[in-house]
Design an enzyme around this catalytic site. Structure first.
Site, short mmCIF file in Angstrom:
data_model
loop_
_atom_site.label_atom_id
_atom_site.label_comp_id
_atom_site.label_asym_id
_atom_site.label_seq_id
_atom_site.Cartn_x
_atom_site.Cartn_y
_atom_site.Cartn_z
N ARG A 264 0.83 -1.21 0.00
CA ARG A 264 0.00 0.00 0.00
C ARG A 264 0.87 1.26 0.00
O ARG A 264 0.55 2.24 -0.68
CB ARG A 264 -0.94 -0.03 1.20
N GLN B 249 -9.91 9.75 7.79
CA GLN B 249 -9.69 8.37 8.21
C GLN B 249 -8.55 7.76 7.39
O GLN B 249 -8.10 6.66 7.68
CB GLN B 249 -10.95 7.53 7.98
N ASP C 223 -3.13 7.61 3.89
CA ASP C 223 -2.28 7.74 2.70
C ASP C 223 -1.47 9.03 2.63
O ASP C 223 -0.59 9.18 1.75
CB ASP C 223 -3.13 7.58 1.42
N HIS D 94 -6.90 7.83 11.96
CA HIS D 94 -6.49 6.41 11.93
C HIS D 94 -4.99 6.25 11.72
O HIS D 94 -4.52 5.17 11.37
CB HIS D 94 -7.27 5.64 10.84
N CYS E 53 6.99 1.07 17.96
CA CYS E 53 7.62 -0.14 18.48
C CYS E 53 6.62 -0.93 19.32
O CYS E 53 5.95 -0.37 20.19
CB CYS E 53 8.84 0.23 19.32
N CYS F 183 8.53 -0.94 23.13
CA CYS F 183 8.69 0.26 23.98
C CYS F 183 7.75 1.39 23.58
O CYS F 183 7.70 2.41 24.25
CB CYS F 183 10.14 0.74 23.96
N CYS G 201 15.31 -0.35 21.28
CA CYS G 201 15.20 -1.54 22.12
C CYS G 201 15.24 -2.84 21.33
O CYS G 201 15.20 -3.92 21.92
CB CYS G 201 13.95 -1.48 22.98
N SER H 283 -17.79 5.19 3.69
CA SER H 283 -18.98 4.34 3.82
C SER H 283 -19.66 4.58 5.16
O SER H 283 -20.78 4.13 5.38
CB SER H 283 -18.60 2.87 3.68
N ALA I 120 -15.78 12.60 -5.63
CA ALA I 120 -15.12 13.70 -4.92
C ALA I 120 -14.58 14.74 -5.91
O ALA I 120 -14.74 15.95 -5.70
CB ALA I 120 -13.99 13.14 -4.06
C1 BJW Z 1 -16.22 7.61 -3.43
C2 BJW Z 1 -15.54 7.53 -4.62
C3 BJW Z 1 -15.20 8.72 -5.23
C4 BJW Z 1 -15.85 5.52 -3.96
N1 BJW Z 1 -15.55 9.87 -4.66
N2 BJW Z 1 -16.56 8.75 -2.89
C5 BJW Z 1 -19.80 1.17 17.64
C6 BJW Z 1 -20.70 0.36 16.95
C7 BJW Z 1 -20.25 -0.76 16.25
C8 BJW Z 1 -18.89 -1.12 16.22
C9 BJW Z 1 -18.02 -0.33 16.90
C10 BJW Z 1 -18.47 0.79 17.59
N3 BJW Z 1 -17.38 1.41 18.14
C11 BJW Z 1 -16.27 0.68 17.80
C12 BJW Z 1 -16.65 -0.37 17.07
C13 BJW Z 1 -15.73 -1.40 16.51
C14 BJW Z 1 -14.99 -0.94 15.28
C15 BJW Z 1 -16.01 -0.66 14.18
O1 BJW Z 1 -16.31 0.46 13.85
N4 BJW Z 1 -16.53 -1.69 13.56
C16 BJW Z 1 -17.54 -1.54 12.48
C17 BJW Z 1 -16.92 -1.94 11.15
C18 BJW Z 1 -18.74 -2.34 12.82
N5 BJW Z 1 -14.17 0.22 15.54
C19 BJW Z 1 -12.97 0.08 16.08
O2 BJW Z 1 -12.51 -1.01 16.38
C20 BJW Z 1 -12.18 1.35 16.35
N6 BJW Z 1 -11.64 1.29 17.66
C21 BJW Z 1 -12.39 1.56 18.74
O3 BJW Z 1 -13.50 2.02 18.69
O4 BJW Z 1 -11.73 1.28 19.91
C22 BJW Z 1 -12.44 1.41 21.14
C23 BJW Z 1 -11.43 1.21 22.27
C24 BJW Z 1 -11.41 2.11 23.30
C25 BJW Z 1 -10.48 1.94 24.34
C26 BJW Z 1 -9.59 0.88 24.31
C27 BJW Z 1 -9.59 -0.01 23.25
C28 BJW Z 1 -10.52 0.16 22.21
C29 BJW Z 1 -10.96 1.43 15.42
C30 BJW Z 1 -11.35 1.50 14.00
C31 BJW Z 1 -10.08 1.50 13.15
C32 BJW Z 1 -10.38 1.34 11.66
N7 BJW Z 1 -9.17 1.06 11.01
C33 BJW Z 1 -9.15 0.97 9.57
C34 BJW Z 1 -7.74 0.53 9.15
C35 BJW Z 1 -6.77 1.70 9.37
C36 BJW Z 1 -5.39 1.39 8.89
C37 BJW Z 1 -5.36 1.07 7.41
O5 BJW Z 1 -5.80 1.85 6.56
O6 BJW Z 1 -4.86 0.00 7.11
O7 BJW Z 1 -9.45 2.25 8.96
S1 BJW Z 1 -10.45 -0.05 8.95
C38 BJW Z 1 -10.72 0.89 7.46
O8 BJW Z 1 -12.07 1.44 7.47
C39 BJW Z 1 -9.77 2.08 7.55
C40 BJW Z 1 -10.63 3.20 7.06
O9 BJW Z 1 -10.12 4.43 7.53
C41 BJW Z 1 -11.98 2.84 7.64
C42 BJW Z 1 -13.16 3.52 6.97
O10 BJW Z 1 -13.26 3.13 5.65
P1 BJW Z 1 -13.73 4.22 4.56
O11 BJW Z 1 -12.73 5.28 4.46
O12 BJW Z 1 -15.12 4.62 4.86
O13 BJW Z 1 -13.63 3.36 3.21
P2 BJW Z 1 -14.71 2.41 2.52
O14 BJW Z 1 -14.01 1.61 1.51
O15 BJW Z 1 -15.51 1.68 3.53
O16 BJW Z 1 -15.73 3.41 1.80
C43 BJW Z 1 -15.36 4.19 0.68
C44 BJW Z 1 -16.52 5.08 0.29
O17 BJW Z 1 -16.10 5.91 -0.77
C45 BJW Z 1 -17.74 4.31 -0.21
O18 BJW Z 1 -18.90 4.81 0.43
C46 BJW Z 1 -17.80 4.63 -1.71
O19 BJW Z 1 -19.13 4.70 -2.22
C47 BJW Z 1 -17.12 5.96 -1.74
N8 BJW Z 1 -16.45 6.28 -3.00
N9 BJW Z 1 -15.34 6.15 -4.92
C48 BJW Z 1 -16.24 9.82 -3.49
N10 BJW Z 1 -14.52 8.70 -6.42
ZN ZN Z 2 11.46 -0.08 21.06
#
Ligand code: BJW
Ligand code: ZN
Length: 256
Positions: A73, A104, A107, A129, A137, A140, A164, A203, A245
């Site tokens: 990526r 979010q 990139d 994110h 790390c 540490c 470390c 989304s 967009a």
């Molecule tokens: C266009 C287009 C064009 C296409 N123009 N548009 C409450 C309810 C339910 C679940 C939870 C909740 N709270 C927490 C959760 C759990 C979980 C969660 O949300 N799960 C759901 C999936 C059900 N959340 C978490 O775990 C979060 N952590 C947390 O809440 O911790 C609590 C905690 C507290 C204290 C101690 C410990 C824990 C963390 C979430 C982290 C998400 N991480 C990722 C990976 C990041 C790293 C990486 O990139 O590798 O983030 S997942 C992935 O999804 C990434 C994205 O940022 C994120 C969102 O995706 P995004 O950007 O919306 O992309 P797509 O593909 O889904 O959508 C694209 C859109 O674009 C579409 O709509 C298209 O139509 C559109 N599109 N072309 C404009 N040209």
């Molecule tokens: Zn370290």
């Protein structure tokens, strides 16, 4: 796909009257730069299952596989450039101190676009994110910038901490992990005080990011959504621009 010019005008009227605005972006804003989204037809996760790769458990189980995916990526992102939507938002940020951008995306394209037109105000660019171009790390907790290619051919060739010797991981937020309280706290503060939340290319299924728009709505603000598809936020949006967009952001933000 035709976006109704009247909807664009309604969005522009809302923004012209706004003193404070939060912009929430997701993978869709970078789609027209050539970076695949997560959950779409061509989504990254059609080939790589999210549950296997974007969790701390996956990294503990198979760090080579997870690093391979992130390295791929990174390379992809480095071949791509900000598009007209990133550029327009960056120009808008330089001219309007009342605008906060919460992305979010990991990139770095918003930062690159902003650097092209001025000095980035870190307090108004919130990468909730994390970023592909930092590492942390696992032993540490030390964080540092990291852009070099990663050789995942063996556990020994993966990047290790200079301090470390612990295994380094991408400084991104995986499922089940807490977001940085200062960063997400800043985003919620901006969302609460915002007259308008502009949501671009997400989304809106991942929490707590999606709640930023809901909070703006609950505290009396308006929501403008830009997305070719409807999302769970669509029913509470004041203006829905059904386009990409690049088609909609410049039209919405020019000369405001
Ligand atoms: C266009 C287009 C064009 C296409 N123009 N548009 C409450 C309810 C339910 C679940 C939870 C909740 N709270 C927490 C959760 C759990 C979980 C969660 O949300 N799960 C759901 C999936 C059900 N959340 C978490 O775990 C979060 N952590 C947390 O809440 O911790 C609590 C905690 C507290 C204290 C101690 C410990 C824990 C963390 C979430 C982290 C998400 N991480 C990722 C990976 C990041 C790293 C990486 O990139 O590798 O983030 S997942 C992935 O999804 C990434 C994205 O940022 C994120 C969102 O995706 P995004 O950007 O919306 O992309 P797509 O593909 O889904 O959508 C694209 C859109 O674009 C579409 O709509 C298209 O139509 C559109 N599109 N072309 C404009 N040209
Ligand atoms: Zn370290």
């Amino acid at each position: 796909m035709n976006t109704d010019p009247l909807d664009i005008e309604r969005g522009r009227d809302l923004l012209a009257d706004a003193r404070s605005v939060i912009i929430l972006t997701g993978a869709g804003i970078s789609a027209e730069s050539g970076i695949p989204t997560f959950r779409g037809e061509e989504g990254l996760w059609r080939n790589f299952r999210a549950e296997e790769l974007a969790t701390p458990e996956a990294f503990a189980r198979d760090p080579r596989l997870v690093w391979e995916w992130y390295d791929l990526r990174r390379q992809k992102v480095l071949e791509c450039a900000p598009n007209a939507a990133h550029d327009r938002i960056a120009e808008w940020l330089t001219r309007n101190e009342g605008v906060v951008l919460a992305t979010q995306n990991v990139d770095g394209l918003h930062e690159r676009a902003w650097l092209d037109v001025g000095q980035v105000d870190g307090g108004r660019l919130l990468e909730i994110h994390g970023t592909l171009f930092r590492v942390r790390c696992t032993a540490c907790g030390r964080e540092s910038p990291h852009r070099e290619p990663v050789d995942s051919s063996s556990p020994d060739t993966l990047p290790h901490c200079e301090a470390c010797g612990g295994l380094l991981r991408p400084a991104v937020v995986w499922f089940g992990e807490a977001l940085d309280p200062a960063i997400i706290g800043g985003a919620f503060e901006a969302a609460e005080g915002a007259d308008v939340c502009v949501v671009v290319g997400t989304s809106a299924v991942v929490q707590p990011a999606a709640s930023l728009a809901t909070v703006t709505r609950e505290t009396g603000g308006r929501i403008i959504e830009i997305n070719p598809e409807s999302t769970p936020l669509t029913p509470i949006c004041d203006v829905s621009l059904r386009g990409t967009a690049v088609a909609c952001v410049p039209a919405l933000l020019s000369d405001i």
